[in-house]
Design a protein around this motif. Structure first.
Motif, PDB file in Angstrom:
ATOM      1  N   THR A   1       0.833  -1.197   0.000  1.00  0.00           N
ATOM      2  CA  THR A   1       0.000   0.000   0.000  1.00  0.00           C
ATOM      3  C   THR A   1       0.874   1.256   0.000  1.00  0.00           C
ATOM      4  O   THR A   1       2.000   1.252   0.513  1.00  0.00           O
ATOM      5  N   ALA A   2       0.352   2.320  -0.559  1.00  0.00           N
ATOM      6  CA  ALA A   2       1.100   3.580  -0.622  1.00  0.00           C
ATOM      7  C   ALA A   2       1.433   4.104   0.773  1.00  0.00           C
ATOM      8  O   ALA A   2       2.551   4.586   1.005  1.00  0.00           O
ATOM      9  N   ILE A   3       0.495   3.996   1.713  1.00  0.00           N
ATOM     10  CA  ILE A   3       0.756   4.515   3.056  1.00  0.00           C
ATOM     11  C   ILE A   3       1.838   3.709   3.761  1.00  0.00           C
ATOM     12  O   ILE A   3       2.674   4.258   4.484  1.00  0.00           O
ATOM     13  N   ASN A   4       1.875   2.404   3.529  1.00  0.00           N
ATOM     14  CA  ASN A   4       2.913   1.585   4.146  1.00  0.00           C
ATOM     15  C   ASN A   4       4.283   1.930   3.578  1.00  0.00           C
ATOM     16  O   ASN A   4       5.258   2.050   4.323  1.00  0.00           O
ATOM     17  N   ARG A   5       4.356   2.126   2.274  1.00  0.00           N
ATOM     18  CA  ARG A   5       5.635   2.497   1.643  1.00  0.00           C
ATOM     19  C   ARG A   5       6.092   3.873   2.155  1.00  0.00           C
ATOM     20  O   ARG A   5       7.278   4.090   2.375  1.00  0.00           O
ATOM     21  N   LYS A   6       5.159   4.786   2.368  1.00  0.00           N
ATOM     22  CA  LYS A   6       5.496   6.106   2.921  1.00  0.00           C
ATOM     23  C   LYS A   6       6.037   5.958   4.345  1.00  0.00           C
ATOM     24  O   LYS A   6       7.002   6.627   4.725  1.00  0.00           O
ATOM     25  N   TRP A   7       5.438   5.061   5.134  1.00  0.00           N
ATOM     26  CA  TRP A   7       5.907   4.818   6.504  1.00  0.00           C
ATOM     27  C   TRP A   7       7.319   4.234   6.485  1.00  0.00           C
ATOM     28  O   TRP A   7       8.170   4.641   7.258  1.00  0.00           O
ATOM     29  N   TRP A   8       7.556   3.281   5.585  1.00  0.00           N
ATOM     30  CA  TRP A   8       8.907   2.712   5.484  1.00  0.00           C
ATOM     31  C   TRP A   8       9.929   3.804   5.167  1.00  0.00           C
ATOM     32  O   TRP A   8      11.005   3.836   5.772  1.00  0.00           O
ATOM     33  N   ASP A   9       9.610   4.691   4.241  1.00  0.00           N
ATOM     34  CA  ASP A   9      10.511   5.797   3.917  1.00  0.00           C
ATOM     35  C   ASP A   9      10.773   6.663   5.150  1.00  0.00           C
ATOM     36  O   ASP A   9      11.902   7.081   5.396  1.00  0.00           O
ATOM     37  N   PHE A  10       9.721   6.927   5.892  1.00  0.00           N
ATOM     38  CA  PHE A  10       9.794   7.758   7.095  1.00  0.00           C
ATOM     39  C   PHE A  10      10.667   7.122   8.177  1.00  0.00           C
ATOM     40  O   PHE A  10      11.369   7.817   8.904  1.00  0.00           O
ATOM     41  N   MET A  11      10.651   5.798   8.280  1.00  0.00           N
ATOM     42  CA  MET A  11      11.369   5.102   9.346  1.00  0.00           C
ATOM     43  C   MET A  11      12.786   4.665   8.963  1.00  0.00           C
ATOM     44  O   MET A  11      13.582   4.291   9.827  1.00  0.00           O
ATOM     45  N   ALA A  12      13.133   4.720   7.692  1.00  0.00           N
ATOM     46  CA  ALA A  12      14.392   4.147   7.201  1.00  0.00           C
ATOM     47  C   ALA A  12      15.647   4.757   7.817  1.00  0.00           C
ATOM     48  O   ALA A  12      16.677   4.103   7.876  1.00  0.00           O
ATOM     49  N   ASP A  13      15.566   5.987   8.288  1.00  0.00           N
ATOM     50  CA  ASP A  13      16.772   6.621   8.832  1.00  0.00           C
ATOM     51  C   ASP A  13      17.092   6.203  10.259  1.00  0.00           C
ATOM     52  O   ASP A  13      18.167   6.521  10.765  1.00  0.00           O
ATOM     53  N   ILE A  14      16.190   5.454  10.915  1.00  0.00           N
ATOM     54  CA  ILE A  14      16.447   5.103  12.318  1.00  0.00           C
ATOM     55  C   ILE A  14      16.536   3.602  12.578  1.00  0.00           C
ATOM     56  O   ILE A  14      16.756   3.195  13.719  1.00  0.00           O
ATOM     57  N   MET A  15      16.389   2.787  11.525  1.00  0.00           N
ATOM     58  CA  MET A  15      16.442   1.338  11.740  1.00  0.00           C
ATOM     59  C   MET A  15      17.012   0.624  10.519  1.00  0.00           C
ATOM     60  O   MET A  15      17.082   1.197   9.444  1.00  0.00           O
ATOM     61  N   GLU A  16      17.420  -0.611  10.726  1.00  0.00           N
ATOM     62  CA  GLU A  16      17.963  -1.404   9.625  1.00  0.00           C
ATOM     63  C   GLU A  16      16.867  -1.688   8.603  1.00  0.00           C
ATOM     64  O   GLU A  16      15.764  -2.083   8.973  1.00  0.00           O
ATOM     65  N   THR A  17      17.204  -1.467   7.314  1.00  0.00           N
ATOM     66  CA  THR A  17      16.222  -1.660   6.251  1.00  0.00           C
ATOM     67  C   THR A  17      16.840  -2.426   5.086  1.00  0.00           C
ATOM     68  O   THR A  17      18.062  -2.478   4.925  1.00  0.00           O
ATOM     69  N   ASN A  18      15.955  -2.961   4.277  1.00  0.00           N
ATOM     70  CA  ASN A  18      16.327  -3.602   3.021  1.00  0.00           C
ATOM     71  C   ASN A  18      16.463  -2.525   1.946  1.00  0.00           C
ATOM     72  O   ASN A  18      16.088  -1.371   2.171  1.00  0.00           O
ATOM     73  N   PRO A  19      16.967  -2.883   0.745  1.00  0.00           N
ATOM     74  CA  PRO A  19      17.104  -1.879  -0.322  1.00  0.00           C
ATOM     75  C   PRO A  19      15.803  -1.147  -0.674  1.00  0.00           C
ATOM     76  O   PRO A  19      15.847   0.014  -1.069  1.00  0.00           O
ATOM     77  N   ASP A  20      14.636  -1.790  -0.488  1.00  0.00           N
ATOM     78  CA  ASP A  20      13.357  -1.120  -0.786  1.00  0.00           C
ATOM     79  C   ASP A  20      12.837  -0.311   0.401  1.00  0.00           C
ATOM     80  O   ASP A  20      11.714   0.169   0.398  1.00  0.00           O
ATOM     81  N   LYS A  21      13.672  -0.163   1.423  1.00  0.00           N
ATOM     82  CA  LYS A  21      13.382   0.578   2.659  1.00  0.00           C
ATOM     83  C   LYS A  21      12.433  -0.148   3.606  1.00  0.00           C
ATOM     84  O   LYS A  21      12.050   0.397   4.640  1.00  0.00           O
ATOM     85  N   SER A  22      12.028  -1.358   3.274  1.00  0.00           N
ATOM     86  CA  SER A  22      11.265  -2.151   4.245  1.00  0.00           C
ATOM     87  C   SER A  22      12.188  -2.501   5.395  1.00  0.00           C
ATOM     88  O   SER A  22      13.405  -2.669   5.200  1.00  0.00           O
ATOM     89  N   PRO A  23      11.664  -2.596   6.608  1.00  0.00           N
ATOM     90  CA  PRO A  23      12.532  -2.962   7.719  1.00  0.00           C
ATOM     91  C   PRO A  23      13.058  -4.384   7.553  1.00  0.00           C
ATOM     92  O   PRO A  23      12.353  -5.252   7.043  1.00  0.00           O
ATOM     93  N   VAL A  24      14.307  -4.578   7.952  1.00  0.00           N
ATOM     94  CA  VAL A  24      14.825  -5.936   8.014  1.00  0.00           C
ATOM     95  C   VAL A  24      14.055  -6.605   9.150  1.00  0.00           C
ATOM     96  O   VAL A  24      14.180  -6.219  10.312  1.00  0.00           O
ATOM     97  N   ALA A  25      13.206  -7.550   8.795  1.00  0.00           N
ATOM     98  CA  ALA A  25      12.341  -8.219   9.776  1.00  0.00           C
ATOM     99  C   ALA A  25      12.532  -9.721   9.652  1.00  0.00           C
ATOM    100  O   ALA A  25      12.518 -10.270   8.555  1.00  0.00           O
ATOM    101  N   VAL A  26      12.716 -10.358  10.799  1.00  0.00           N
ATOM    102  CA  VAL A  26      12.904 -11.799  10.847  1.00  0.00           C
ATOM    103  C   VAL A  26      11.732 -12.397  11.616  1.00  0.00           C
ATOM    104  O   VAL A  26      11.507 -12.044  12.784  1.00  0.00           O
ATOM    105  N   ASP A  27      10.972 -13.261  10.952  1.00  0.00           N
ATOM    106  CA  ASP A  27       9.865 -13.936  11.629  1.00  0.00           C
ATOM    107  C   ASP A  27      10.408 -14.850  12.720  1.00  0.00           C
ATOM    108  O   ASP A  27      11.450 -15.491  12.543  1.00  0.00           O
ATOM    109  N   LEU A  28       9.702 -14.889  13.819  1.00  0.00           N
ATOM    110  CA  LEU A  28      10.069 -15.753  14.934  1.00  0.00           C
ATOM    111  C   LEU A  28       9.108 -16.933  14.995  1.00  0.00           C
ATOM    112  O   LEU A  28       7.903 -16.776  14.767  1.00  0.00           O
ATOM    113  N   LYS A  29       9.641 -18.089  15.310  1.00  0.00           N
ATOM    114  CA  LYS A  29       8.840 -19.312  15.384  1.00  0.00           C
ATOM    115  C   LYS A  29       8.118 -19.376  16.723  1.00  0.00           C
ATOM    116  O   LYS A  29       8.744 -19.313  17.788  1.00  0.00           O
TER     117      LYS A  29
END
Length: 103
Positions: A69-97
């Motif tokens: 969604t556009a709003i989610n992509r905007k949020w990722w852009d907004f948060m990218a400067d303070i956390m680890e992200t992938n090249p598309d600015k999504s947060p590096v997230a690891v699912d937990l079992k």
């Protein structure tokens, strides 16, 4: 269904991360709910700057569609400067079992 995953903050960004989430955009709240998310919590391990997220979702496929969604992509852009992200600015997230649950 529940999801647990971890992400990572950059050093010194704890207060800023918390501030941004206290001011979470209403459009993000709407998107989360529209994609079946509820009871969403994020916790911080101060020693490692690891974030642990817990969310209840209705359907994994529907939940994953929220990422495009556009709003989610905007949020990722907004948060990218303070956390680890992938090249598309999504947060590096690891699912937990999930290993244990008690009602």
């Amino acid at each position: 269904m529940v999801k647990g995953f971890k992400m990572k903050l950059y050093p010194g960004q704890e207060a800023e991360y918390e501030r941004r989430h206290r001011e979470l955009w209403p459009e993000m709240v709407e998107m989360i709910h529209a994609h079946g998310g509820k009871n969403y919590s994020i916790f911080l391990d101060r020693e490692t700057l690891t974030l642990f997220a817990y969310i209840e979702i209705e359907d994994e496929e529907v939940w994953n569609q929220g990422a495009d969604t556009a709003i989610n992509r905007k949020w990722w852009d907004f948060m990218a400067d303070i956390m680890e992200t992938n090249p598309d600015k999504s947060p590096v997230a690891v699912d937990l079992k999930p290993l244990f649950h008690l009602d």
